[in-house]
Design a protein around this motif. Sequence first.
Motif, PDB file in Angstrom:
ATOM      1  N   LEU A 162       4.479 -20.065  -1.545  1.00  0.00           N
ATOM      2  CA  LEU A 162       4.215 -18.628  -1.564  1.00  0.00           C
ATOM      3  C   LEU A 162       2.755 -18.338  -1.258  1.00  0.00           C
ATOM      4  CD1 LEU A 162       6.241 -17.085  -4.527  1.00  0.00           C
ATOM      5  CD2 LEU A 162       6.061 -16.173  -2.212  1.00  0.00           C
ATOM      6  N   ALA A 163       1.859 -19.134  -1.836  1.00  0.00           N
ATOM      7  CA  ALA A 163       0.430 -18.929  -1.592  1.00  0.00           C
ATOM      8  C   ALA A 163       0.099 -19.107  -0.115  1.00  0.00           C
ATOM      9  CB  ALA A 163      -0.386 -19.901  -2.438  1.00  0.00           C
ATOM     10  N   GLU A 164       0.810 -20.016   0.537  1.00  0.00           N
ATOM     11  CA  GLU A 164       0.549 -20.284   1.955  1.00  0.00           C
ATOM     12  C   GLU A 164       0.866 -19.079   2.825  1.00  0.00           C
ATOM     13  OE1 GLU A 164       1.592 -23.837   5.103  1.00  0.00           O
ATOM     14  OE2 GLU A 164       3.203 -23.122   3.789  1.00  0.00           O
ATOM     15  N   VAL A 165       1.914 -18.330   2.477  1.00  0.00           N
ATOM     16  CA  VAL A 165       2.333 -17.206   3.325  1.00  0.00           C
ATOM     17  C   VAL A 165       1.964 -15.855   2.726  1.00  0.00           C
ATOM     18  CG1 VAL A 165       4.238 -18.493   4.334  1.00  0.00           C
ATOM     19  CG2 VAL A 165       4.643 -17.142   2.277  1.00  0.00           C
ATOM     20  N   ALA A 166       1.230 -15.854   1.611  1.00  0.00           N
ATOM     21  CA  ALA A 166       0.960 -14.598   0.908  1.00  0.00           C
ATOM     22  C   ALA A 166       0.262 -13.582   1.794  1.00  0.00           C
ATOM     23  CB  ALA A 166       0.135 -14.858  -0.339  1.00  0.00           C
ATOM     24  N   GLY A 167      -0.568 -14.020   2.728  1.00  0.00           N
ATOM     25  CA  GLY A 167      -1.270 -13.076   3.594  1.00  0.00           C
ATOM     26  C   GLY A 167      -0.558 -12.779   4.881  1.00  0.00           C
ATOM     27  N   SER A 168       0.649 -13.353   5.069  1.00  0.00           N
ATOM     28  CA  SER A 168       1.305 -13.217   6.367  1.00  0.00           C
ATOM     29  C   SER A 168       2.233 -12.021   6.446  1.00  0.00           C
ATOM     30  CB  SER A 168       2.127 -14.478   6.668  1.00  0.00           C
ATOM     31  OG  SER A 168       3.234 -14.576   5.788  1.00  0.00           O
ATOM     32  N   GLY A 169       2.652 -11.487   5.321  1.00  0.00           N
ATOM     33  CA  GLY A 169       3.632 -10.417   5.339  1.00  0.00           C
ATOM     34  C   GLY A 169       2.995  -9.058   5.181  1.00  0.00           C
ATOM     35  N   THR A 170       3.745  -8.037   5.506  1.00  0.00           N
ATOM     36  CA  THR A 170       3.286  -6.679   5.303  1.00  0.00           C
ATOM     37  C   THR A 170       4.366  -5.913   4.574  1.00  0.00           C
ATOM     38  OG1 THR A 170       4.178  -6.005   7.443  1.00  0.00           O
ATOM     39  CG2 THR A 170       1.874  -6.656   7.373  1.00  0.00           C
ATOM     40  N   VAL A 171       3.953  -5.112   3.596  1.00  0.00           N
ATOM     41  CA  VAL A 171       4.908  -4.263   2.908  1.00  0.00           C
ATOM     42  C   VAL A 171       5.053  -3.016   3.762  1.00  0.00           C
ATOM     43  CG1 VAL A 171       5.509  -3.159   0.731  1.00  0.00           C
ATOM     44  CG2 VAL A 171       4.083  -5.192   0.729  1.00  0.00           C
ATOM     45  N   ASP A 172       5.955  -3.087   4.757  1.00  0.00           N
ATOM     46  CA  ASP A 172       6.077  -2.033   5.738  1.00  0.00           C
ATOM     47  C   ASP A 172       6.543  -0.755   5.079  1.00  0.00           C
ATOM     48  OD1 ASP A 172       7.498  -4.626   7.572  1.00  0.00           O
ATOM     49  OD2 ASP A 172       5.499  -3.840   7.873  1.00  0.00           O
ATOM     50  N   GLY A 173       5.908   0.358   5.489  1.00  0.00           N
ATOM     51  CA  GLY A 173       6.309   1.637   4.957  1.00  0.00           C
ATOM     52  C   GLY A 173       5.556   2.038   3.720  1.00  0.00           C
ATOM     53  N   VAL A 174       4.680   1.169   3.132  1.00  0.00           N
ATOM     54  CA  VAL A 174       3.862   1.589   2.009  1.00  0.00           C
ATOM     55  C   VAL A 174       3.033   2.775   2.463  1.00  0.00           C
ATOM     56  CG1 VAL A 174       1.897   0.985   0.573  1.00  0.00           C
ATOM     57  CG2 VAL A 174       3.780  -0.603   0.804  1.00  0.00           C
ATOM     58  N   GLY A 175       3.075   3.853   1.709  1.00  0.00           N
ATOM     59  CA  GLY A 175       2.398   5.065   2.114  1.00  0.00           C
ATOM     60  C   GLY A 175       3.253   5.927   3.026  1.00  0.00           C
ATOM     61  N   GLY A 176       4.423   5.458   3.393  1.00  0.00           N
ATOM     62  CA  GLY A 176       5.274   6.211   4.301  1.00  0.00           C
ATOM     63  C   GLY A 176       4.775   6.056   5.722  1.00  0.00           C
ATOM     64  N   TYR A 189      -4.242  12.230  20.298  1.00  0.00           N
ATOM     65  CA  TYR A 189      -3.957  13.662  20.278  1.00  0.00           C
ATOM     66  C   TYR A 189      -2.971  14.015  19.160  1.00  0.00           C
ATOM     67  CZ  TYR A 189      -6.618  14.523  24.504  1.00  0.00           C
ATOM     68  OH  TYR A 189      -7.657  14.651  25.406  1.00  0.00           O
ATOM     69  N   GLY A 190      -2.733  13.077  18.291  1.00  0.00           N
ATOM     70  CA  GLY A 190      -1.930  13.282  17.093  1.00  0.00           C
ATOM     71  C   GLY A 190      -2.433  12.338  16.024  1.00  0.00           C
ATOM     72  N   ASP A 191      -1.981  12.522  14.792  1.00  0.00           N
ATOM     73  CA  ASP A 191      -2.412  11.641  13.706  1.00  0.00           C
ATOM     74  C   ASP A 191      -1.956  10.212  13.981  1.00  0.00           C
ATOM     75  OD1 ASP A 191      -3.457  13.838  12.414  1.00  0.00           O
ATOM     76  OD2 ASP A 191      -1.704  14.134  11.136  1.00  0.00           O
ATOM     77  N   PRO A 192      -2.843   9.238  13.804  1.00  0.00           N
ATOM     78  CA  PRO A 192      -2.458   7.845  14.066  1.00  0.00           C
ATOM     79  C   PRO A 192      -1.673   7.232  12.910  1.00  0.00           C
ATOM     80  CG  PRO A 192      -4.742   7.934  13.378  1.00  0.00           C
ATOM     81  CD  PRO A 192      -4.261   9.361  13.449  1.00  0.00           C
ATOM     82  N   VAL A 193      -0.947   6.167  13.222  1.00  0.00           N
ATOM     83  CA  VAL A 193      -0.284   5.323  12.230  1.00  0.00           C
ATOM     84  C   VAL A 193      -0.600   3.877  12.578  1.00  0.00           C
ATOM     85  CG1 VAL A 193       1.575   6.896  11.613  1.00  0.00           C
ATOM     86  CG2 VAL A 193       1.855   5.368  13.569  1.00  0.00           C
ATOM     87  N   ALA A 194      -0.476   2.990  11.594  1.00  0.00           N
ATOM     88  CA  ALA A 194      -0.878   1.604  11.822  1.00  0.00           C
ATOM     89  C   ALA A 194      -0.079   0.661  10.941  1.00  0.00           C
ATOM     90  CB  ALA A 194      -2.376   1.441  11.542  1.00  0.00           C
ATOM     91  N   PHE A 195      -0.031  -0.595  11.342  1.00  0.00           N
ATOM     92  CA  PHE A 195       0.513  -1.649  10.494  1.00  0.00           C
ATOM     93  C   PHE A 195      -0.095  -2.974  10.916  1.00  0.00           C
ATOM     94  CE2 PHE A 195       3.572  -1.096  13.964  1.00  0.00           C
ATOM     95  CZ  PHE A 195       3.752  -2.391  14.427  1.00  0.00           C
ATOM     96  N   VAL A 196       0.067  -3.966  10.053  1.00  0.00           N
ATOM     97  CA  VAL A 196      -0.432  -5.310  10.322  1.00  0.00           C
ATOM     98  C   VAL A 196       0.722  -6.151  10.850  1.00  0.00           C
ATOM     99  CG1 VAL A 196      -1.401  -7.393   9.278  1.00  0.00           C
ATOM    100  CG2 VAL A 196      -2.248  -5.130   8.599  1.00  0.00           C
ATOM    101  N   TYR A 197       0.453  -6.898  11.917  1.00  0.00           N
ATOM    102  CA  TYR A 197       1.456  -7.752  12.547  1.00  0.00           C
ATOM    103  C   TYR A 197       0.855  -9.147  12.644  1.00  0.00           C
ATOM    104  CZ  TYR A 197       4.808  -9.365  16.111  1.00  0.00           C
ATOM    105  OH  TYR A 197       5.772 -10.053  16.812  1.00  0.00           O
TER     106      TYR A 197
END
Length: 498
Positions: free
Chosen positions: A167-181, A454-462
């Motif tokens: 788990l420690a090895e992959v702890a930084g690899s995932g993203t909790v997609d949709g946090v914050g909507g 020209y609109g509000d941006p959105v982002a995620f980590v991949y």
Amino acid sequence: MRTTRLIAVAASLLATAVLLGAPTAGAQPDTTRVPAGVVMPANCPSIPPDRDLDVTTTVHQVGLDLGVSDTVMLSGFETGWVESHMNNLPCGDRDSLGVFQQRPSQGWGTPAEIMDVRHASTSYFTRAINSERNHPAYSAAQIAWDVQRSCCPQAYADAQAKAQSLLAEVAGSGTVDGVGGARAFKWGDQQLIFSRGTDGALHHWYWIPGEGTRSDSWGGTVVGEPTGFAYGNQEHVFARGPNNTLLHWWWIDDGSGLHFADWGGEAYGDPTAFVWNGQQHIFAKNAAGQLFHWFWDPTDLQVHTVTWSGAPGAFVGGLSSFAYKNQQHVVARGPNNTLYHWWWDQATGQVTFADWGGQAYSDPTAFVWNGQQHIFAKNAAGQLFHWFWDPTDHQVHTVTWSGAPGTFVGTPFGYSFGNQQHVVARGPNNTLYHWWWDQATGQVTFADWGGQAYGDPVAFVYGDQQQIFATSARNTLYHWWWTPQEGGQQNDWGGNAS
């Protein structure tokens, strides 16, 4: 609490629940089955001594997508190590297959489904979530055995240290997609973005490694901007409909494709959504300016609705939300431009409200980083105002992030990236403003990334990349991305975005 039974939704999700690992009638726990990682079955030529990193990363991401608890996540890794050394095995004891050594004859799905790591992980975690609900005092190892029912219950407890290291090895690899909507999120190895098109319909862009970018329309009539999340082998998107009800699209990776339902309720503002403990939670403003809440529970396959009260006045604009351990949190701009904050705690079953003060002259954005709750909005001067709650002192702190040469426009979007906190917004000249704070230096850095916002941006980590999107001057989807190897880059994904 008012409960609405949505027949179309329930029927489809019931079918999905069966596909995701509901036991078949008459299937019995097989306590004689031998995990491949414990004793190599005769029909397996070999069991790899080490994990397959792609497998562990996928299992971890599915757990994040489903909002599982730390205990359930650990149980998945204990199970994966005991059963297969975290490898997608094409063999096993009797008809056992895959990373979790699931058996087609015991109702876990077809051989092809079991060999799909994402499907197998969803099946495992779906049962593990139910086990934890039924037995809240169970350890990770007890949950693992309750799901697997193999010959060797102690093996899961013995694997705890190894599972924690994996788990420690992959702890930084995932993203909790949709946090914050978010209307942009990661699903498997794909990048997904949704927006209201100039025709009022829901438009969808997706990027697949090796295949490039595609776009299509999911139809309907959308008011405002949608929000969505990944949920196991499914993609879910929600938006406000023309009659101020909550519209719901979902796509299932089982051959059934795209589904749609109107969840009713009161949606008088853009929704925000997240997954918590296997449940799907969506919030929006109701007709009275209060917080309206929908949630779908996999235990009864029903959509429930309730109003979260406590605020002294109607809130303004849109919402942001996030899951935090055993809590659900929603923030909004109050009528006096302070930060309104509601949270529900599983221990008490109650909703609490607090006015966090500060300066909220735009809709807020929120995320969790390192156990802290972070919220950002525009202040009266058009700069970036920052609230954060720290579990070490249980206090709310505020600070202004400076550095931008001018006031930004619209609503910012925040996300975490490793040991950094990032916020992006639309600049006064329709370029992308970008602030980030680095734990190593304790400093905030600002840069104008140019392009067309020209609109509000959105982002995620991949993976190790930052992916950012906004509407361009031509109503197409504009894209910025940053990689540690190549730095910042830009392109236009085309399509139809309002």
